[in-house]
Design an enzyme around this catalytic site. Sequence first.
Site, PDB file in Angstrom:
ATOM      1  N   GLY A   9      32.286 -24.384 -41.908  1.00  0.00           N
ATOM      2  CA  GLY A   9      31.604 -23.369 -41.094  1.00  0.00           C
ATOM      3  C   GLY A   9      32.596 -22.314 -40.633  1.00  0.00           C
ATOM      4  O   GLY A   9      32.500 -21.802 -39.521  1.00  0.00           O
ATOM      5  N   TYR A 143      18.173 -27.567 -30.364  1.00  0.00           N
ATOM      6  CA  TYR A 143      19.635 -27.472 -30.427  1.00  0.00           C
ATOM      7  C   TYR A 143      20.274 -28.434 -29.423  1.00  0.00           C
ATOM      8  O   TYR A 143      21.173 -29.203 -29.771  1.00  0.00           O
ATOM      9  CB  TYR A 143      20.028 -26.028 -30.123  1.00  0.00           C
ATOM     10  CG  TYR A 143      21.505 -25.746 -30.065  1.00  0.00           C
ATOM     11  CD1 TYR A 143      22.298 -25.838 -31.197  1.00  0.00           C
ATOM     12  CD2 TYR A 143      22.094 -25.364 -28.873  1.00  0.00           C
ATOM     13  CE1 TYR A 143      23.647 -25.552 -31.141  1.00  0.00           C
ATOM     14  CE2 TYR A 143      23.447 -25.070 -28.809  1.00  0.00           C
ATOM     15  CZ  TYR A 143      24.217 -25.166 -29.941  1.00  0.00           C
ATOM     16  OH  TYR A 143      25.552 -24.876 -29.870  1.00  0.00           O
TER      17      TYR A 143
HETATM   18  N1  SER Z   1      26.087 -20.239 -27.301  1.00  0.00           N
HETATM   19  C1  SER Z   1      25.154 -21.254 -27.695  1.00  0.00           C
HETATM   20  C2  SER Z   1      23.772 -20.732 -27.755  1.00  0.00           C
HETATM   21  O1  SER Z   1      23.480 -19.813 -27.035  1.00  0.00           O
HETATM   22  C3  SER Z   1      25.194 -22.407 -26.716  1.00  0.00           C
HETATM   23  O2  SER Z   1      26.134 -23.316 -27.142  1.00  0.00           O
HETATM   24  O3  SER Z   1      22.980 -21.251 -28.461  1.00  0.00           O
END
Ligand code: SER
Length: 319
Positions: A9, A143
């Site tokens: 990545g 997420y």
């Molecule tokens: N920066 C990330 C997001 O906004 C959070 O880990 O998804």
Amino acid sequence: MAEKIIILGSEGQVGTDLAATLRGVYGKNNVVCSDIKPGTEEKYDLGPYEELNVLDRDAIDQVFKKYKPTTVYHLAAMLSATAEKFPRKGWDLNMEGMFSVFDVCGDHGVKRVFWPSSIAVFGPNTPRLNTPQFCVMDPNTIYGISKLAGERFCEYYFEKYGLDVRSIRYPGLIGWKAKPGGGTTDYAVDIFHQALIQNQYTCFLKEDTALPMMYMDDAIKATINVTEADSNLIKVRSSYNLSGMSFDPKTLSEEIARQRPGFLIDCDIDGRQQIAESWPQSIDDSSARNDWGWSPDFNLETMVAEMLKQLSTMGVGSN
Ligand code: SER
């Protein structure tokens, strides 16, 4: 044995900066970059590059056979806002990608593995101010759920299989080398580009939505330090809380306006507001400070100055 590092990545927001720093330290041939994006002449000039899908276990195995890595940074993931749009894809990439990489690392006797977690592991019932290392965690985004599950597997792989995985919970990351993609904290990078282009920014979060944030140089320092620390210093085997600064869009825009008079902000909120409201406003990172000596170098004022300077040097807003 000489260090041989693979970054999975490497074309993302963190990977771009991490690769440049590690190549500066270890030499370009000792840091192999890989990403799902195809290689280009420009990338090959910077050092070894492999086009790699982290869901393809056999391909990872081939790349590891070729380079025999001692340390692996696995950064390939789908961020919060995009994963809400493609929940199943987000879950598969974040979880299956992690299993493939951890398993192949185990097969190849990789010494150390870095895997990033996030403030997204926290949720609506988490204490939002100075969020402790250990507390209620009830993430309500795909997420966040994938990151919390991933943290449990970091600990599990260490305890059960002896794989030395290290992890930190990144706050929103602010850097100038590469833009983030599909995150809830992306506004804090975009705002600098728009400040230089038109001295105005329309923010997708409300102006009083405070979130934990960090300048990229600090994030890279933390990433390398936690990965290279003596194993016996790493007491948290899930993922460390990490703090740099905390601010809301209003406070950030006031600091930009102080350094760039006339800058104006307004808001046009979208679905990311709801995600941001489920996350902490500030983070207690005393475990990282005590265990492996973490401390950030940048505050709001120095971060803003550096972002404006670096992006101007790159020519943003100069046409
Ligand atoms: N920066 C990330 C997001 O906004 C959070 O880990 O998804």
